[in-house]
Design an enzyme around this catalytic site. Structure first.
Site, PDB file in Angstrom:
ATOM      1  N   GLU A  90       0.827  -1.198   0.000  1.00  0.00           N
ATOM      2  CA  GLU A  90       0.000   0.000   0.000  1.00  0.00           C
ATOM      3  C   GLU A  90       0.865   1.254   0.000  1.00  0.00           C
ATOM      4  O   GLU A  90       1.971   1.269   0.532  1.00  0.00           O
ATOM      5  CB  GLU A  90      -0.915   0.004   1.224  1.00  0.00           C
ATOM      6  CG  GLU A  90      -2.081  -0.931   1.022  1.00  0.00           C
ATOM      7  CD  GLU A  90      -2.904  -1.117   2.275  1.00  0.00           C
ATOM      8  OE1 GLU A  90      -4.118  -1.316   2.146  1.00  0.00           O
ATOM      9  OE2 GLU A  90      -2.344  -1.076   3.370  1.00  0.00           O
ATOM     10  N   CYS A 103       3.329   8.537   1.429  1.00  0.00           N
ATOM     11  CA  CYS A 103       3.826   7.655   2.473  1.00  0.00           C
ATOM     12  C   CYS A 103       4.124   6.319   1.806  1.00  0.00           C
ATOM     13  O   CYS A 103       3.212   5.646   1.317  1.00  0.00           O
ATOM     14  CB  CYS A 103       2.762   7.520   3.561  1.00  0.00           C
ATOM     15  SG  CYS A 103       3.243   6.440   4.892  1.00  0.00           S
ATOM     16  N   CYS A 110       6.408  -6.802   7.709  1.00  0.00           N
ATOM     17  CA  CYS A 110       7.509  -6.266   8.518  1.00  0.00           C
ATOM     18  C   CYS A 110       7.912  -7.321   9.541  1.00  0.00           C
ATOM     19  O   CYS A 110       7.063  -8.016  10.091  1.00  0.00           O
ATOM     20  CB  CYS A 110       7.087  -4.984   9.234  1.00  0.00           C
ATOM     21  SG  CYS A 110       8.425  -4.250  10.224  1.00  0.00           S
ATOM     22  N   CYS A 114       5.937  -4.924  16.105  1.00  0.00           N
ATOM     23  CA  CYS A 114       5.360  -4.003  17.102  1.00  0.00           C
ATOM     24  C   CYS A 114       3.898  -4.382  17.333  1.00  0.00           C
ATOM     25  O   CYS A 114       3.150  -4.595  16.377  1.00  0.00           O
ATOM     26  CB  CYS A 114       5.479  -2.551  16.638  1.00  0.00           C
ATOM     27  SG  CYS A 114       7.186  -2.104  16.262  1.00  0.00           S
ATOM     28  N   CYS A 117       0.782  -2.543  15.613  1.00  0.00           N
ATOM     29  CA  CYS A 117       0.891  -2.181  14.202  1.00  0.00           C
ATOM     30  C   CYS A 117       0.352  -3.293  13.305  1.00  0.00           C
ATOM     31  O   CYS A 117       0.750  -4.458  13.425  1.00  0.00           O
ATOM     32  CB  CYS A 117       2.360  -1.899  13.876  1.00  0.00           C
ATOM     33  SG  CYS A 117       2.672  -1.718  12.115  1.00  0.00           S
ATOM     34  N   GLY A 161       6.575  -1.738   6.513  1.00  0.00           N
ATOM     35  CA  GLY A 161       7.968  -2.161   6.551  1.00  0.00           C
ATOM     36  C   GLY A 161       8.898  -1.264   7.338  1.00  0.00           C
ATOM     37  O   GLY A 161       8.548  -0.155   7.734  1.00  0.00           O
ATOM     38  N   GLU A 162      10.090  -1.789   7.570  1.00  0.00           N
ATOM     39  CA  GLU A 162      11.127  -1.077   8.333  1.00  0.00           C
ATOM     40  C   GLU A 162      12.246  -0.684   7.355  1.00  0.00           C
ATOM     41  O   GLU A 162      13.023  -1.532   6.915  1.00  0.00           O
ATOM     42  CB  GLU A 162      11.640  -2.000   9.449  1.00  0.00           C
ATOM     43  CG  GLU A 162      12.906  -1.540  10.128  1.00  0.00           C
ATOM     44  CD  GLU A 162      12.909  -0.080  10.574  1.00  0.00           C
ATOM     45  OE1 GLU A 162      11.937   0.370  11.199  1.00  0.00           O
ATOM     46  OE2 GLU A 162      13.900   0.617  10.267  1.00  0.00           O
ATOM     47  N   SER A 193      11.586   6.826   8.660  1.00  0.00           N
ATOM     48  CA  SER A 193      11.155   6.494  10.024  1.00  0.00           C
ATOM     49  C   SER A 193      11.634   5.091  10.369  1.00  0.00           C
ATOM     50  O   SER A 193      11.400   4.147   9.626  1.00  0.00           O
ATOM     51  CB  SER A 193       9.630   6.571  10.103  1.00  0.00           C
ATOM     52  OG  SER A 193       9.181   6.150  11.377  1.00  0.00           O
ATOM     53  N   SER A 216      11.095   5.808  16.169  1.00  0.00           N
ATOM     54  CA  SER A 216       9.873   5.455  16.904  1.00  0.00           C
ATOM     55  C   SER A 216      10.257   4.940  18.289  1.00  0.00           C
ATOM     56  O   SER A 216      10.918   3.924  18.404  1.00  0.00           O
ATOM     57  CB  SER A 216       9.103   4.378  16.139  1.00  0.00           C
ATOM     58  OG  SER A 216       8.752   4.855  14.855  1.00  0.00           O
ATOM     59  N   LEU A 217       9.837   5.651  19.317  1.00  0.00           N
ATOM     60  CA  LEU A 217      10.255   5.281  20.681  1.00  0.00           C
ATOM     61  C   LEU A 217       9.164   4.549  21.454  1.00  0.00           C
ATOM     62  O   LEU A 217       9.356   3.439  21.902  1.00  0.00           O
ATOM     63  CB  LEU A 217      10.649   6.534  21.460  1.00  0.00           C
ATOM     64  CG  LEU A 217      12.103   6.989  21.409  1.00  0.00           C
ATOM     65  CD1 LEU A 217      12.282   8.203  22.318  1.00  0.00           C
ATOM     66  CD2 LEU A 217      13.052   5.878  21.846  1.00  0.00           C
ATOM     67  N   HIS A 218       8.067   5.212  21.701  1.00  0.00           N
ATOM     68  CA  HIS A 218       6.866   4.662  22.373  1.00  0.00           C
ATOM     69  C   HIS A 218       7.049   4.317  23.850  1.00  0.00           C
ATOM     70  O   HIS A 218       6.078   4.084  24.559  1.00  0.00           O
ATOM     71  CB  HIS A 218       6.306   3.426  21.664  1.00  0.00           C
ATOM     72  CG  HIS A 218       6.259   3.540  20.181  1.00  0.00           C
ATOM     73  ND1 HIS A 218       5.665   4.588  19.538  1.00  0.00           N
ATOM     74  CD2 HIS A 218       6.771   2.732  19.201  1.00  0.00           C
ATOM     75  CE1 HIS A 218       5.784   4.422  18.227  1.00  0.00           C
ATOM     76  NE2 HIS A 218       6.466   3.325  18.003  1.00  0.00           N
ATOM     77  N   ASN A 292      -3.992   4.434  16.283  1.00  0.00           N
ATOM     78  CA  ASN A 292      -5.055   4.082  15.344  1.00  0.00           C
ATOM     79  C   ASN A 292      -5.458   2.640  15.615  1.00  0.00           C
ATOM     80  O   ASN A 292      -4.585   1.790  15.799  1.00  0.00           O
ATOM     81  CB  ASN A 292      -4.555   4.196  13.897  1.00  0.00           C
ATOM     82  CG  ASN A 292      -4.302   5.633  13.502  1.00  0.00           C
ATOM     83  OD1 ASN A 292      -5.031   6.537  13.897  1.00  0.00           O
ATOM     84  ND2 ASN A 292      -3.245   5.849  12.739  1.00  0.00           N
ATOM     85  N   CYS A 333      -1.544   5.680  10.282  1.00  0.00           N
ATOM     86  CA  CYS A 333      -0.319   5.000  10.673  1.00  0.00           C
ATOM     87  C   CYS A 333      -0.635   3.624  11.249  1.00  0.00           C
ATOM     88  O   CYS A 333      -1.516   3.489  12.076  1.00  0.00           O
ATOM     89  CB  CYS A 333       0.383   5.775  11.775  1.00  0.00           C
ATOM     90  SG  CYS A 333       1.058   7.303  11.212  1.00  0.00           S
TER      91      CYS A 333
HETATM   92  N1  SAH Z   1       8.851   0.788  10.533  1.00  0.00           N
HETATM   93  C1  SAH Z   1       9.016   2.185  10.695  1.00  0.00           C
HETATM   94  C2  SAH Z   1       8.160   2.991   9.738  1.00  0.00           C
HETATM   95  C3  SAH Z   1       6.750   2.535   9.508  1.00  0.00           C
HETATM   96  S1  SAH Z   1       5.626   2.697  10.874  1.00  0.00           S
HETATM   97  C4  SAH Z   1       8.748   2.594  12.133  1.00  0.00           C
HETATM   98  O1  SAH Z   1       8.247   1.791  12.898  1.00  0.00           O
HETATM   99  O2  SAH Z   1       9.109   3.717  12.469  1.00  0.00           O
HETATM  100  C5  SAH Z   1       5.389   4.483  10.929  1.00  0.00           C
HETATM  101  C6  SAH Z   1       4.929   4.995  12.296  1.00  0.00           C
HETATM  102  O3  SAH Z   1       3.600   4.547  12.583  1.00  0.00           O
HETATM  103  C7  SAH Z   1       5.798   4.502  13.454  1.00  0.00           C
HETATM  104  O4  SAH Z   1       6.134   5.562  14.303  1.00  0.00           O
HETATM  105  C8  SAH Z   1       4.884   3.506  14.128  1.00  0.00           C
HETATM  106  O5  SAH Z   1       5.219   3.336  15.468  1.00  0.00           O
HETATM  107  C9  SAH Z   1       3.531   4.140  13.931  1.00  0.00           C
HETATM  108  N2  SAH Z   1       2.428   3.218  14.131  1.00  0.00           N
HETATM  109  C10 SAH Z   1       2.391   1.907  13.841  1.00  0.00           C
HETATM  110  N3  SAH Z   1       1.179   1.393  14.151  1.00  0.00           N
HETATM  111  C11 SAH Z   1       0.438   2.411  14.653  1.00  0.00           C
HETATM  112  C12 SAH Z   1      -0.902   2.511  15.136  1.00  0.00           C
HETATM  113  N4  SAH Z   1      -1.708   1.459  15.169  1.00  0.00           N
HETATM  114  N5  SAH Z   1      -1.332   3.705  15.552  1.00  0.00           N
HETATM  115  C13 SAH Z   1      -0.520   4.791  15.503  1.00  0.00           C
HETATM  116  N6  SAH Z   1       0.747   4.746  15.064  1.00  0.00           N
HETATM  117  C14 SAH Z   1       1.227   3.576  14.644  1.00  0.00           C
HETATM  118 FE1  SF4 Z   2       7.316  -2.631  11.454  1.00  0.00          FE
HETATM  119 FE2  SF4 Z   2       7.176  -0.009  11.962  1.00  0.00          FE
HETATM  120 FE3  SF4 Z   2       5.003  -1.578  12.174  1.00  0.00          FE
HETATM  121 FE4  SF4 Z   2       6.953  -1.771  13.976  1.00  0.00          FE
HETATM  122  S1  SF4 Z   2       5.640   0.005  13.602  1.00  0.00           S
HETATM  123  S2  SF4 Z   2       5.911  -3.489  12.968  1.00  0.00           S
HETATM  124  S3  SF4 Z   2       8.730  -1.453  12.696  1.00  0.00           S
HETATM  125  S4  SF4 Z   2       6.131  -1.136  10.315  1.00  0.00           S
END
Ligand code: SAH
Ligand code: SF4
Length: 340
Positions: A90, A103, A110, A114, A117, A161-162, A193, A216-218, A292, A333
């Site tokens: 996508e 984007c 991936c 996480c 995600c 993806g990463e 990212s 991405s820290l969280h 989300n 996201c």
């Molecule tokens: N893999 C990379 C880039 C893709 S994800 C990464 O993790 O940074 C892009 C961003 O979306 C990241 O900051 C990720 O933590 C965030 N993200 C993933 N799932 C999400 C969700 N369900 N709600 C909000 N942000 C989310």
């Molecule tokens: Fe992969 Fe980024 Fe999703 Fe984590 S947030 S699973 S690194 S796409």
């Protein structure tokens, strides 16, 4: 291999004996005009026509569009593309007040897992080639041109993806897309990212790549972060912060830190204060992303985003809450996943 996998220099090397003007013509046709029918291109002079006939297998095959969905506010368009081997990815186009950002996806699925995600929940299938990353931009640019809306000026690598797990293909694609002779997307308008792939961050700094970096820290402690981001076990928070400090010192650029805000999980005042301490003296911008919804994760979006933001602002960090776009077409996201 397709033409879209080649940087300008690599293409030039494939055209020995031909004057450079032919390389420029071909490059312009690909990236300025978005031409689909290269074989019949009116600007191709006989030597280039002949070269092209001999290299017809390099002709890029545009990915098949499975479907396109527009969010109800009209600002987000999600495109589902099918690759040559049948896998689907996508790409999302976001238009904020006439400024268009794509984007992009960098992998099918991936490997980082996480928990919140949707892409992570589907697992890893394969890396994208440089050409498959580039093709996403060409597709969006074609649509923009058809609608008389100009061309893409901003890219974020925040789709499926990463990016730093597919380092070489991503860097080749970005070199192609930022080339001023073609698509000409300025490197400062491109953001990568990462979930925190430490060797990739160090390499970006050592190679002094001119793109923006978002991490991405969280979570602000190793324990809390590892619960949301399993790869934190492989690249612990202290190593990640060392890599970030090396990056900011070496490149003299700031880093964007992303924090997906989840109710009662990582949205307390204490956690905001811990984040501020973690980033002390770092040139950092903080992006807060309200969670989300995804099917595989029960968490709720935080209702405390403003409180979290004020604490970080008071500690001196430029902090923004990411606008929620495209939620109704599941293009927000972390919602990029494909059933079946
Ligand atoms: N893999 C990379 C880039 C893709 S994800 C990464 O993790 O940074 C892009 C961003 O979306 C990241 O900051 C990720 O933590 C965030 N993200 C993933 N799932 C999400 C969700 N369900 N709600 C909000 N942000 C989310
Ligand atoms: Fe992969 Fe980024 Fe999703 Fe984590 S947030 S699973 S690194 S796409």
């Amino acid at each position: 291999m397709s033409l879209l996998d080649l940087t300008y220099i690599a293409l030039r090397e494939k055209m020995p004996g031909l004057h450079e003007s032919h390389t420029r013509t071909l490059w312009r046709a690909l990236y300025r005009e978005n031409a689909t029918d290269l074989a019949g291109h009116p600007d191709f002079l006989p030597p280039l026509k002949k070269w092209f006939e001999l290299h017809s297998t390099l002709q890029p095959q545009p990915p098949m569009v499975v479907h396109e969905t527009q969010s109800s506010d009209g600002h987000t368009r999600k495109v589902l593309l099918q690759l040559a081997d049948g896998h689907r990815i996508e790409t999302v186009l976001m238009g904020f007040t006439g400024r268009f950002t794509a984007c992009l996806s960098t992998q099918v699925g991936c490997a980082m897992g996480c928990v919140f995600c949707a892409t992570g929940q589907m697992g890893f299938t394969r890396h994208l080639t440089p050409g498959e990353i580039v093709a996403q931009v060409l597709h969006q640019n074609r649509r923009l041109r058809e609608n008389g809306q100009g061309q893409l000026r901003n890219l974020v690598l925040m789709g499926m993806g990463e990016p730093l797990h597919n380092y070489d293909a991503v860097m080749t694609a970005l070199e192609i897309l930022s080339d001023t002779r073609g698509a000409n997307i300025g490197p400062t308008r491109i953001s990568i990212s990462t979930v925190g792939v430490v060797p990739g961050i160090i390499r970006l700094a050592e190679e002094n790549r001119p793109y923006n970096l978002a991490v991405s820290l969280h979570g602000a402690t190793q324990e809390e972060r590892a619960q949301l981001v399993p790869t934190a076990k492989k690249w612990p928070l202290d190593q990640l912060m060392d890599a970030c400090r090396f990056y900011t010192a070496k490149t003299e650029r700031h880093i964007f830190f992303e924090w997906t805000l989840i109710e009662d999980t990582n949205d307390s005042p204490e956690q905001a204060e811990a984040l501020a301490r973690l980033l002390e003296n770092m040139p950092a911008h903080i992006n807060l992303i309200p969670l989300n919804p995804t099917e595989g994760y029960a968490g709720e979006p935080s209702s405390n985003a403003m409180r979290f933001k004020s604490i970080l602002r008071a500690a001196g960090f430029p902090t923004t809450i990411r606008q929620r776009r495209g939620i109704d077409v599941a293009a927000g996201c972390g919602q990029l996943a494909i059933a079946g």
